[in-house]
Design an enzyme around this catalytic site. Structure first.
Site, short mmCIF file in Angstrom:
data_model
loop_
_atom_site.label_atom_id
_atom_site.label_comp_id
_atom_site.label_asym_id
_atom_site.label_seq_id
_atom_site.Cartn_x
_atom_site.Cartn_y
_atom_site.Cartn_z
N HIS A 74 6.40 6.96 10.99
CA HIS A 74 5.81 6.81 9.66
C HIS A 74 5.28 8.20 9.32
O HIS A 74 4.07 8.42 9.25
CB HIS A 74 4.70 5.78 9.69
CG HIS A 74 4.20 5.36 8.34
ND1 HIS A 74 4.78 5.80 7.16
CD2 HIS A 74 3.18 4.55 7.97
CE1 HIS A 74 4.12 5.26 6.14
NE2 HIS A 74 3.15 4.51 6.61
N ARG A 121 11.60 1.83 3.65
CA ARG A 121 10.83 1.16 4.69
C ARG A 121 11.75 0.19 5.37
O ARG A 121 12.42 -0.61 4.69
CB ARG A 121 9.68 0.39 4.04
CG ARG A 121 8.87 -0.44 5.00
CD ARG A 121 7.80 0.40 5.61
NE ARG A 121 6.73 -0.35 6.19
CZ ARG A 121 5.50 0.14 6.36
NH1 ARG A 121 5.21 1.36 5.97
NH2 ARG A 121 4.57 -0.57 6.94
N ARG A 152 0.83 -1.20 0.00
CA ARG A 152 0.00 0.00 0.00
C ARG A 152 0.87 1.26 0.00
O ARG A 152 0.70 2.15 -0.85
CB ARG A 152 -0.87 -0.02 1.25
CG ARG A 152 -1.79 1.15 1.45
CD ARG A 152 -2.41 1.09 2.85
NE ARG A 152 -2.91 -0.26 3.11
CZ ARG A 152 -4.12 -0.66 2.75
NH1 ARG A 152 -4.94 0.17 2.15
NH2 ARG A 152 -4.51 -1.90 2.99
N THR A 153 1.81 1.33 0.92
CA THR A 153 2.67 2.51 1.03
C THR A 153 3.56 2.65 -0.21
O THR A 153 3.74 3.74 -0.75
CB THR A 153 3.54 2.43 2.30
OG1 THR A 153 2.70 2.32 3.43
CG2 THR A 153 4.43 3.65 2.43
N LYS A 161 25.22 -11.83 2.56
CA LYS A 161 25.83 -10.62 2.05
C LYS A 161 26.25 -9.69 3.20
O LYS A 161 27.31 -9.12 3.18
CB LYS A 161 24.89 -9.93 1.07
CG LYS A 161 24.41 -10.89 -0.03
CD LYS A 161 24.45 -10.29 -1.39
CE LYS A 161 24.28 -11.36 -2.47
NZ LYS A 161 23.72 -10.85 -3.71
#
Lengths: 401, 401, 401
Positions: free
Chosen positions: A226, A198, A147-148, A177
């Protein structure tokens, strides 16, 4: 706890400069060199000038933006500059990163909302829809949040910009890694003009911004922040109610864990004569830090167990989801909590005609679907407003005011 | 072993043609029809002319590129053409695929680096930034490699091109679907103008190129090849040191398994008076095939256990990561190996002022973070150079010189 | 069973309107308000006018498309409108969603194929390649289908449009988030102009279309429908054979489970004098519902166990894959079934010169690779035709005829 400590931490790096003022945020951490890099090259970040002395400094090769970079100023106790050159596009703040809700005071919010309203008016294939042509945004997602991500990518594309996507960023730091976040940022900043990140760890966005020579937007870092959600919430209230001073807001549901309502309460405290009602099951009540903060800012607040009574008085009923994962094995407590305060047609009946229901989405059954058809159901418009807020922030970070 | 055999295999298909020369790579496998398809349509691959006789032949419907396709020539022992028409943009090679480091000789490297330097100068929204407008690149990744994928996608977008992304290509060949690589390529070439492929099997890129009527770039095929990494390494040395003939390079770390250092050693052998130092723990020493090859090319090389002494003499210290997975259950050997040769501030102290530290990234602790601030730390610039090399290759493959 | 019931269900919502005709599909479910929303705003979906009374109604702020929206009409038994204004671009249907094969009658198929042929001719960087500039397509995939996704995304980009991608849409409805499909659609429609959805549940596309104020294309919903595959199959037959009336088609392989052959049989019944041969192992024979339907439409059909004889008579041999997962633990039955009808060079030998072999791909070994080189092997051209059909549909849904 992480959310709480993060929400009130006031040390953040080089994210805002002020024009024609010598004020500075308390404990403003003057990362001057990083700031100057972003200022002189914030929108010119595409190609590094290969300089052995300043390997990370960017050249100002894109004339179109020099007017901003040349005139940017930076005021801080540690570095006070007098006789500032005037800022060509007015007395506005210059945004370099979007990291946490605390960055935004009343004036800055107001200025951003003005740009967001302009964004609403941009028509397909109009000149406005090409503001960010040639710019490249990297969405660096260490955990999926479709969604974001789609909201940011849509915002970038609606302004003519391009997108590099990864929802797989955790691969960078995988066991095999094992790269540090800082190394990843140094690599990705070479490929893009702005990073939307994010992350699962509180504080990750701040670390990324401190490293990057290009703007960073925090699209959620764990239980921390957020900020674009907080901005779109306040923007929606202003759009729906027409004002922010003097409003009455009910925050309903899980007030203990939701970073959304905590950030919203914090930002509402920037306005006058606001009254906040907390309506939540006992196990997920608003924590004392926010209450104390509101009190210190002289914001009236009240706890209530009567949603109907509160709803009849408020301009905004901000409902949130009770998250099952917060209850561990106490499913009984979860079931009790989630059924306690439902926004349904009975709540609508007592609400005022001008009032609205908001929700950060996704919604389960804490708002019943029969509410959706009512004009006061503002939550899908609220989601859409996220697009305009993100368009505004991308524009401001990449090409300035 | 796979890497070794692949590195020296000399049978590859239709990847380079030469202008004004009748030389041909040994064992050059003249896949004439495939080559002609790529030549006549390499940048026109969008729409198949529906022809029952030549169902895969492309029409030259995009006038802008006809100048290239009409004048392309193909010389090979099996098909020698005399009285070649002159190539409009000079006596340059025509690239049709990028499959392995061996494709690139000194002249071709030099020509590509020239284009890469032009790429560094392209400004946002300049005409140069639209060179690949209308072209579509498919990134067909059978295993995730976010760093490499983002670098290619950024390169394509910086030139105005568009991208189709999949990191999920393994789905094509999943147990349920079970499609051959060849069938997948035949499908994907219908959707795009160029394919960038990452695969887990050595030789996969070669098979893809043999099938595709559009250019294929190998973005790493298992232990086999990763030619764009090799190119960006050599490009970085030239950019940082200013020359390639006569340089002294230390290859440090895991020399047995890293395809990077093996390919680099191979390409360095194309230059004069190069001296290579191998500095590695005993368990991961450079294999004999490369040593023998260097000897056969009269390239001086030397093994050393003294990083400090070597560092003081070299132009380039090329550090690599010791990969834990190579040691199986012998964690003790891994721990011993990884701690042995660390590039830190003490190594910097003995290095010459003009020398640089390189690393293919990701980096763990084989270069300490205090090195990052030194102008001689070239590894993030090296990553950025990957962008320019990939921009150059995409340009060359899609619209020619 | 799901496929069967879905194939013949005739209640679907607002997907087609007819011009100059008062006919209406049986049980056409007149979702008038949703239809009108899509009509007045189908290509204007970018920005919601903030209206409290009609919070989902879109403004017609993009003048370029008003000619379509103003003149669209909607005829249905439940809502018959006489004296229709003439449709400015001719007597064409207006498409609002693509949900199931049943939407498409002979005239509509013919009209779409005409547009698809135009799509084949669009040249790189020509005006035609910018038809969808400024439009944004969201690919909302609840299960991965890289082939289908790339085909749609290529189609959108070939017309100048932009893409928001997610193969991770299941995250929306995950246990943790638990959002309804309807809520997801309401959010995603705020970010894009058209939604291409792949879902694991039969009927999901219909639900999405009923909710969305922007066009929805079904890219496969579970065992239900995959209408763009059905369209590209019929389009390919017309392109390859030159006609659809009077053709003879062999459907080979798994006829019980494949939604592809079922939809194809259904669409072929819209043409005259078609003859269909069913050639399949006993365990996966064509079900009675389709046979009865063909009989009711007076379409000749015949079951045969002799692929060679059938192949010698047909215009099209449409081979399909026998899916192992349909056989559960009866691997023996699977092995027997899959080896029974293979299209190989012997089959080619008996086929007529003008006939073709088709396959929806991916192909395992039910067509041997030596067939690929024959001009009658049409399956990769068929895959490519998917691109043109999808370009045509995107154009029709977003900017009309």
């Amino acid at each position: 706890m992480a959310a709480s400590s993060s929400l009130f931490s006031t040390s953040f790096q080089g994210v805002i400069s002020f024009q024609n003022t010598n004020l500075c945020y308390k404990e403003f951490n003057c990362k001057y060199s990083n700031f100057i890099r972003k200022q002189s090259g914030h929108s010119n970040s595409k190609y590094l000038t290969h300089s052995r002395l300043f390997p990370n400094e960017r050249s100002s090769e894109f004339g179109q933006n020099e007017k901003f970079s040349q005139k940017n100023v930076f005021l801080c106790r540690a570095l006070k500059i007098e006789n500032l050159p005037s800022f060509s596009v007015g007395n506005k703040f210059q945004l370099t990163d979007v990291i946490e809700a605390q960055q935004f005071d009343r004036d800055l919010l107001s200025a951003i909302f003005e740009v967001a309203r302009d964004m609403e008016k941009i028509e397909k294939n109009s000149p406005g829809s090409q503001i960010l042509k040639g710019y490249l945004m990297a969405t660096l997602f260490y955990e999926p949040s479709t969604r974001t991500r789609l909201s940011f990518e849509s915002a970038m594309r609606r302004l003519g910009g391009e997108v590099l996507t990864t929802e797989n960023a955790r691969e960078f730091s995988s066991a095999a890694k094992g790269e540090t976040l800082e190394d990843t940022i140094r690599t990705v900043e070479g490929y893009s003009d702005i990073i939307v990140m994010r992350h699962f760890e509180s504080g990750a966005a701040k670390r990324a911004a401190a490293t990057a020579g290009i703007p960073v937007i925090n699209a959620g870092d764990g239980p921390g922040q957020h900020p674009t959600q907080a901005l779109l919430d306040v923007y929606t209230i202003e759009r729906e109610i027409g004002k922010l001073d003097g409003i009455k807001v009910a925050l309903v549901g899980d007030l203990a864990n939701g970073r959304t309502v905590r950030s919203l309460a914090y930002l509402l405290a920037r306005y006058k004569d606001v009254k906040i009602y907390f309506v939540s099951p006992d196990v997920v009540k608003m924590k004392d830090d926010i209450k104390d903060y509101l009190t210190s800012r002289k914001i009236e607040w009240e706890e209530s167990a009567d949603l109907m009574e509160v709803a009849s008085k408020c301009d905004v009923v901000y409902q949130t989801r009770i998250q099952r994962e917060r209850f561990g094995e106490r499913i009984d407590l979860y079931e009790e909590a989630r059924g306690k305060y439902i926004v349904d047609s009975r709540v609508l009946e007592v609400m005022q005609k001008h009032a609205v229901v908001m929700h950060p989405l996704p919604r389960l059954d804490e708002i019943t679907v029969d509410v959706d058809g009512d004009p006061r159901a503002a939550y899908f418009r609220q989601a859409k407003n996220g697009l305009y807020i993100r368009m505004a922030l991308l524009k401001l970070l990449l090409v300035g005011w």
